[in-house]
Design a protein around this motif. Sequence first.
Motif, PDB file in Angstrom:
ATOM      1  N   THR A  54       0.871  -1.181   0.000  1.00 50.29           N
ATOM      2  CA  THR A  54       0.000   0.000   0.000  1.00 50.29           C
ATOM      3  C   THR A  54       0.901   1.223   0.000  1.00 50.29           C
ATOM      4  N   ILE A  55       0.972   1.909  -1.135  1.00 46.89           N
ATOM      5  CA  ILE A  55       1.906   3.020  -1.296  1.00 46.89           C
ATOM      6  C   ILE A  55       1.118   4.289  -1.578  1.00 46.89           C
ATOM      7  N   GLN A  56       1.480   5.390  -0.914  1.00 46.25           N
ATOM      8  CA  GLN A  56       0.747   6.646  -1.042  1.00 46.25           C
ATOM      9  C   GLN A  56       1.711   7.809  -1.234  1.00 46.25           C
ATOM     10  N   ASP A  57       1.252   8.817  -1.972  1.00 48.49           N
ATOM     11  CA  ASP A  57       2.061  10.000  -2.252  1.00 48.49           C
ATOM     12  C   ASP A  57       1.970  11.001  -1.105  1.00 48.49           C
ATOM     13  N   ILE A  58       3.119  11.492  -0.657  1.00 49.31           N
ATOM     14  CA  ILE A  58       3.191  12.494   0.405  1.00 49.31           C
ATOM     15  C   ILE A  58       3.080  13.887  -0.220  1.00 49.31           C
ATOM     16  N   THR A  59       2.314  14.766   0.430  1.00 52.17           N
ATOM     17  CA  THR A  59       2.177  16.148  -0.065  1.00 52.17           C
ATOM     18  C   THR A  59       2.934  17.151   0.788  1.00 52.17           C
ATOM     19  N   THR A  60       3.171  16.815   2.060  1.00 51.97           N
ATOM     20  CA  THR A  60       3.899  17.736   2.930  1.00 51.97           C
ATOM     21  C   THR A  60       4.353  17.007   4.182  1.00 51.97           C
ATOM     22  N   ILE A  61       5.427  17.531   4.815  1.00 51.66           N
ATOM     23  CA  ILE A  61       5.878  17.073   6.135  1.00 51.66           C
ATOM     24  C   ILE A  61       6.299  18.331   6.903  1.00 51.66           C
ATOM     25  N   THR A  62       5.827  18.454   8.111  1.00 52.67           N
ATOM     26  CA  THR A  62       6.102  19.670   8.887  1.00 52.67           C
ATOM     27  C   THR A  62       7.389  19.537   9.688  1.00 52.67           C
ATOM     28  N   GLN A  63       8.031  20.695   9.919  1.00 48.73           N
ATOM     29  CA  GLN A  63       9.224  20.758  10.773  1.00 48.73           C
ATOM     30  C   GLN A  63       8.792  20.987  12.222  1.00 48.73           C
ATOM     31  N   ARG A  74      -4.754   5.715   7.495  1.00 49.33           N
ATOM     32  CA  ARG A  74      -3.901   5.117   8.524  1.00 49.33           C
ATOM     33  C   ARG A  74      -4.544   5.234   9.902  1.00 49.33           C
ATOM     34  N   VAL A  75      -4.139   4.321  10.802  1.00 45.43           N
ATOM     35  CA  VAL A  75      -4.634   4.358  12.169  1.00 45.43           C
ATOM     36  C   VAL A  75      -3.432   4.335  13.107  1.00 45.43           C
ATOM     37  N   PRO A  76      -3.573   4.871  14.326  1.00 44.30           N
ATOM     38  CA  PRO A  76      -2.451   4.898  15.262  1.00 44.30           C
ATOM     39  C   PRO A  76      -1.898   3.500  15.529  1.00 44.30           C
ATOM     40  N   GLY A  77      -0.557   3.435  15.595  1.00 44.73           N
ATOM     41  CA  GLY A  77       0.105   2.166  15.872  1.00 44.73           C
ATOM     42  C   GLY A  77       0.565   1.419  14.639  1.00 44.73           C
ATOM     43  N   GLU A  78       0.071   1.794  13.449  1.00 43.04           N
ATOM     44  CA  GLU A  78       0.531   1.133  12.234  1.00 43.04           C
ATOM     45  C   GLU A  78       1.984   1.530  11.939  1.00 43.04           C
ATOM     46  N   ILE A  79       2.671   0.683  11.152  1.00 47.96           N
ATOM     47  CA  ILE A  79       4.071   0.923  10.794  1.00 47.96           C
ATOM     48  C   ILE A  79       4.143   1.304   9.323  1.00 47.96           C
ATOM     49  N   ILE A  80       4.897   2.368   9.038  1.00 47.42           N
ATOM     50  CA  ILE A  80       5.084   2.815   7.656  1.00 47.42           C
ATOM     51  C   ILE A  80       6.569   3.026   7.395  1.00 47.42           C
ATOM     52  N   ARG A  81       6.891   3.143   6.118  1.00 46.74           N
ATOM     53  CA  ARG A  81       8.256   3.482   5.700  1.00 46.74           C
ATOM     54  C   ARG A  81       8.172   4.634   4.726  1.00 46.74           C
ATOM     55  N   SER A  84       4.978   6.955   1.044  1.00 48.55           N
ATOM     56  CA  SER A  84       4.826   6.192   2.277  1.00 48.55           C
ATOM     57  C   SER A  84       4.249   4.833   1.933  1.00 48.55           C
ATOM     58  N   THR A  85       4.832   3.802   2.509  1.00 50.11           N
ATOM     59  CA  THR A  85       4.290   2.467   2.290  1.00 50.11           C
ATOM     60  C   THR A  85       3.931   1.837   3.630  1.00 50.11           C
ATOM     61  N   LEU A  86       2.793   1.190   3.668  1.00 60.67           N
ATOM     62  CA  LEU A  86       2.330   0.522   4.874  1.00 60.67           C
ATOM     63  C   LEU A  86       2.993  -0.850   4.965  1.00 60.67           C
ATOM     64  N   GLY A  87       3.348  -1.260   6.181  1.00 61.58           N
ATOM     65  CA  GLY A  87       3.974  -2.564   6.341  1.00 61.58           C
ATOM     66  C   GLY A  87       3.814  -3.092   7.744  1.00 61.58           C
ATOM     67  N   ARG A  88       4.627  -4.081   8.065  1.00 59.11           N
ATOM     68  CA  ARG A  88       4.651  -4.647   9.409  1.00 59.11           C
ATOM     69  C   ARG A  88       6.030  -5.237   9.625  1.00 59.11           C
ATOM     70  N   LEU A  89       6.381  -5.529  10.854  1.00 56.72           N
ATOM     71  CA  LEU A  89       7.647  -6.177  11.163  1.00 56.72           C
ATOM     72  C   LEU A  89       7.487  -7.674  10.969  1.00 56.72           C
ATOM     73  N   ALA A  90       8.488  -8.279  10.334  1.00 63.09           N
ATOM     74  CA  ALA A  90       8.399  -9.702  10.025  1.00 63.09           C
ATOM     75  C   ALA A  90       9.731 -10.371  10.316  1.00 63.09           C
TER      76      ALA A  90
END
Length: 756
Positions: free
Chosen positions: A516-525, A538-545, A589-595
């Motif tokens: 699951t890959i999504q385009d980022i539009t902004t990131i704040t400092q 997305r929901v709290p606790g999920e892991i992304i890269r 951003s891509t959604l994932g999990r630890l494996a």
Amino acid sequence: MTTYNTGNPLGSSDPKDLYDNAQNLDEALNSPELTWVDRLGNLRPTFQGAVSDAITATELADPTGSSRIGHLPEGTGAVATTVDKPLNNFCLLDNYGAPLDLSDTTPAMLLALTDAVATGRTLLLPPRPIQFSTSCNFSFAGKLKIAFQPGSELIMAATPVSLNLNGSLVKTATLTAPIAFGDRIIQISDGTSVARGQLITFNTSTPVDTGFNYVKRMAMKVADVVGNAVTLSEPANFDFTIVETTLSFYNYATVEIEGLNVSQAVDGNRRMDLGTLQDIVINGADLTAFARQQGNVLFINFCDGFTMRDYRLINGVYPIQPSNGSRNLYFYDGVARSCRHPIDPSVWAYNVRVKGLKCYDTQDALQSHPAFEVYFEDVEDYSTNVGGGVGLRCIGGGIKNSKVFLPPGSSIINSNQSPLLRPAYQYIGQLYDRTYENVVAPFAGLGGGDIRELKILGCQAGTISVDGNERVSKVTVDDRCSIVLTRASLRRANVYSATNGRHIESPPDTFASVNTIQDITTITQTNPAVVGIAAHGRVPGEIIRIDGVVGMTQINEKVYTVGAVTTDTFELAGVDATAYSAYVSGGKSTLGRLAKTIDPCLTSGLGIGNTPDFRASATVRNSNATLSPGTSVTIPVKIVNVFNIQEPIVRQAVLTIKALSSTDGYIVASYNLATFAGNAISAQQLVVPSISTLTLSVTNFRVHYGTQVTNEGGDPNNDAGLGELYYSFDIVVTANNTADKVQRVDIEVVELRANI
């Protein structure tokens, strides 16, 4: 005529008679031969014969006169002989007209070398410097022995080669059939005059690498010949085509040198060459270059078999250079001072071993250029130059029991220290392993490319470097190492226990995309950083890269936990971006999990029977509660496949799951995970079996390539990036019995392969 005998050697007591009639005797007794023998052999001249015998000065002056002078060597049990016997053991260079000054010695040397080989005697050099102002090229068959006295020195003044000793050419031939890597029997155009024990060289103008034009070359012995079929002493280490290859056959020729002393004159690029020789032995050597960066002193060219002991290297870049396919070379107990690359195997030298070398003020002390299987052992480097460590640019090889004391900022292996193979030959490199064992290099890194497995055992070093496009199928580190794993290395490292030799039971958890890959539009400092993605879900606790961000590059190639969310934004939990660069554009951003991450050791050997067999385990232990029917344990698994080159084979990956049940013991299920056919990959249908009280299944199978996040995807037709091809899935273990517990799950991956 005045005569003399053994009772009164000069016959007369008259001084005039002594002067006028015994000049020949005086000259004989004071000749260079007798002077040298008296000094080295403790010879004491006496006159041969009974008291009644009479010997004339003329007879002593005869070429056979030395046979009339007796000699009793010192030592208990020594047998009496005559002076001619020890003298005839040597060819004395001075007997062939060698100049006493630094005039050109080449004419005299050629005469002396010819006689030494023809008679089997040792060529003895005078105890003074001699110089080669013109090239001295000597080709021969058989054995050549050369002995240096204290003070003997060869000064290389002709450029580039002052003294060249090589085996004599028998014939040249061509191939009538191409050679494949690993072939032992080759077909040539004409096998006449070819004999067992000769040296064969393979020479081409075909570059193997992409950057330095190192061409394919190989040298080895002829093991057998039947007609036009020649058997090589070792398997071929390259492919050779009919058109590109020139074959040359050389008579067996070998050199044995005692006390070699060679120096450059005036400037560099003046050297001694040993070429197309076999089984060379050098005991004791002093090699001196004109200056630190002034060329080779000893060049080893197309040779098979070389041993050097007790050597000293002063100055020079590549002072000793085994090159052009030379193989089986051994160097023991040396010292190098103020050199660059003291022993530098290059142009596909094969099996070079350096043991017991101490280096002082030396740059790149442990070095090789494109070569096969170069090993350093018991080496100590006390250099002061930053970056002056090891550049082991070779296929396979390794370093053992060595210490590299370099200043901070130095590196043993940089990521660019690969053999630089062309894509057509990369599979050759991945048939070899490299091992670093007990290497101490606190300010350096260990690594390499174009190899099958990188083994790092008991080392203390800064990092492991296999990032970028280094083609390494497997990284193994034991738990004795004091080392920092880089991000890419950590993803691929299998950690062994040094005490029992098996894998530590729980492989590392690493990030696995769920595509699951999504385009980022902004990131704040801000603290925490806030990522903008429209309707992200997305929901709290999920892991992304995150990767590919322009501007705020500090955020790239890392895994994050999702914090507080809104419809179009989410926080990166615990990430303070106030000091980061400003976001400019892009990023995904891509959604994932630890494996649990397993590397099934995908090697690149061709053919049936070359089957890698990797076994690791991911464990679930001691379930605390009795499981109700339908209660499951889920283990996310990631199988890393780093096959970075195209291969004409089919691969079938097989997964075996072993679950330890409290009621049924081990329950086993096997699955076909995926098939690789050349450069294509296809997922296989996974059938879920029902096994008594325990069900083992595989779900959510995903093949990862073609995604757009760097190092989490790639091009399935290229496979050139590190870790760009892998697959992930969940192992689900379900209890069907209220009294059952899942105590352990072992995951085993084996890859099978065959030619297409």
